[in-house]
Scaffold this motif. Structure first.
Motif, PDB file in Angstrom:
ATOM      1  N   UNK A  37       0.751   4.523  -5.319  1.00 31.20           N
ATOM      2  CA  UNK A  37       1.755   3.491  -5.025  1.00 31.20           C
ATOM      3  C   UNK A  37       1.574   2.303  -5.968  1.00 31.20           C
ATOM      4  N   UNK A  38       0.343   1.911  -6.210  1.00 27.29           N
ATOM      5  CA  UNK A  38       0.044   0.792  -7.114  1.00 27.29           C
ATOM      6  C   UNK A  38       0.551   1.101  -8.527  1.00 27.29           C
ATOM      7  N   UNK A  61       0.814  -1.209   0.000  1.00 28.65           N
ATOM      8  CA  UNK A  61       0.000   0.000   0.000  1.00 28.65           C
ATOM      9  C   UNK A  61       0.853   1.266   0.000  1.00 28.65           C
ATOM     10  N   UNK A  62       2.100   1.125   0.428  1.00 29.65           N
ATOM     11  CA  UNK A  62       3.025   2.268   0.529  1.00 29.65           C
ATOM     12  C   UNK A  62       4.307   1.901  -0.202  1.00 29.65           C
ATOM     13  N   UNK A  63       4.858   2.866  -0.921  1.00 30.23           N
ATOM     14  CA  UNK A  63       6.144   2.645  -1.587  1.00 30.23           C
ATOM     15  C   UNK A  63       6.978   3.921  -1.479  1.00 30.23           C
ATOM     16  N   UNK A  64       8.276   3.720  -1.289  1.00 29.33           N
ATOM     17  CA  UNK A  64       9.226   4.829  -1.325  1.00 29.33           C
ATOM     18  C   UNK A  64      10.220   4.484  -2.417  1.00 29.33           C
ATOM     19  N   UNK A  65      10.402   5.416  -3.360  1.00 28.67           N
ATOM     20  CA  UNK A  65      11.320   5.171  -4.470  1.00 28.67           C
ATOM     21  C   UNK A  65      12.379   6.258  -4.549  1.00 28.67           C
ATOM     22  N   UNK A  66      13.448   5.913  -5.229  1.00 28.52           N
ATOM     23  CA  UNK A  66      14.472   6.866  -5.608  1.00 28.52           C
ATOM     24  C   UNK A  66      14.564   6.792  -7.123  1.00 28.52           C
ATOM     25  N   UNK A  67      14.642   7.944  -7.778  1.00 29.00           N
ATOM     26  CA  UNK A  67      14.725   7.975  -9.239  1.00 29.00           C
ATOM     27  C   UNK A  67      15.394   9.281  -9.648  1.00 29.00           C
ATOM     28  N   UNK A  68      15.548   9.447 -10.957  1.00 29.06           N
ATOM     29  CA  UNK A  68      16.105  10.677 -11.515  1.00 29.06           C
ATOM     30  C   UNK A  68      15.038  11.336 -12.376  1.00 29.06           C
ATOM     31  N   UNK A 114      13.537  11.574  -4.290  1.00 24.18           N
ATOM     32  CA  UNK A 114      12.881  10.504  -3.537  1.00 24.18           C
ATOM     33  C   UNK A 114      11.401  10.834  -3.509  1.00 24.18           C
ATOM     34  N   UNK A 115      10.575   9.807  -3.609  1.00 20.30           N
ATOM     35  CA  UNK A 115       9.128  10.002  -3.611  1.00 20.30           C
ATOM     36  C   UNK A 115       8.487   8.924  -2.762  1.00 20.30           C
ATOM     37  N   UNK A 116       7.518   9.330  -1.954  1.00 21.91           N
ATOM     38  CA  UNK A 116       6.728   8.382  -1.172  1.00 21.91           C
ATOM     39  C   UNK A 116       5.301   8.442  -1.693  1.00 21.91           C
ATOM     40  N   UNK A 117       4.667   7.279  -1.814  1.00 22.14           N
ATOM     41  CA  UNK A 117       3.302   7.237  -2.327  1.00 22.14           C
ATOM     42  C   UNK A 117       2.516   6.150  -1.604  1.00 22.14           C
ATOM     43  N   UNK A 118       1.196   6.344  -1.581  1.00 25.84           N
ATOM     44  CA  UNK A 118       0.298   5.371  -0.973  1.00 25.84           C
ATOM     45  C   UNK A 118      -0.858   5.093  -1.921  1.00 25.84           C
ATOM     46  N   UNK A 119      -1.538   4.001  -1.632  1.00 34.31           N
ATOM     47  CA  UNK A 119      -2.780   3.619  -2.295  1.00 34.31           C
ATOM     48  C   UNK A 119      -2.627   3.544  -3.809  1.00 34.31           C
ATOM     49  N   UNK A 120      -3.537   4.186  -4.573  1.00 37.79           N
ATOM     50  CA  UNK A 120      -3.539   4.017  -6.028  1.00 37.79           C
ATOM     51  C   UNK A 120      -2.246   4.506  -6.677  1.00 37.79           C
TER      52      UNK A 120
END
Length: 161
Positions: free
Chosen positions: A127-128, A104-111, A119-125
């Motif tokens: 995150x999906x 349900x939650x994701x934290x990513x690192x990207x460019x 860095x980005x944190x996302x939840x629910x849709x």
């Protein structure tokens, strides 16, 4: 800007682990613009480079929220937690939808397109959608995670990623 052709399953590029992006230049910026136009043209909420035949770690997501369009180049998942189960579709699998369980939650690192790390944190849709697109970059298709396929009458309001 140009609308690119969506690669349909089965296509080898959809099941490959994509190469990292090394050059952050005008060509990359144009590709990202084309990917956005292509995603919008096909009513998607996300698109990964392999879905337009490009073997590179590039994906975009736009679920019409406060984040706007998220461009992820060489993304990697740092952390996940929780669980959600919901319907997913994919532009490379027209008219195919299934229930998929993901964190349900994701934290990513990207460019970003200029090569700046974020860095980005996302939840629910959101995150999906992010996880669905990153899976594409690893050659993982949503069909490998479906617990049950959905019939058309179960799909009210489901968007393709």
């Amino acid at each position: 800007m140009a609308i690119r052709k969506i690669v349909m399953y089965p296509a080898e590029v959809l099941e490959k682990n994509c190469r990292p992006v090394e050059k952050f230049d005008r060509k990359l910026a144009k590709l990202l613009d084309d990917m956005y136009d292509t995603m919008i043209e096909h009513d998607g909420v996300g698109l990964a480079a392999p879905q337009i035949g490009i073997d590179e770690r590039i994906a975009i997501v736009d679920i019409d929220d406060e984040y706007g369009t998220i461009e992820m180049i060489n993304p990697c998942i740092i952390n996940t937690s929780g669980e959600q189960t919901g319907p997913e579709g994919c532009l490379s699998f027209p008219d195919l939808f299934g229930e998929v369980t993901r964190p349900n939650y994701v934290k990513i690192e990207a460019f970003d397109r200029k090569g700046k790390k974020f860095t980005l944190e996302a939840e629910e849709f959101l995150a999906r959608a992010i996880q669905h697109e990153i899976d594409h970059l690893d050659g993982v298709l949503f069909t490998s995670k479906v617990s049950r396929y959905l019939e058309e009458d179960e799909l009210k309001g489901v968007e393709s990623e």
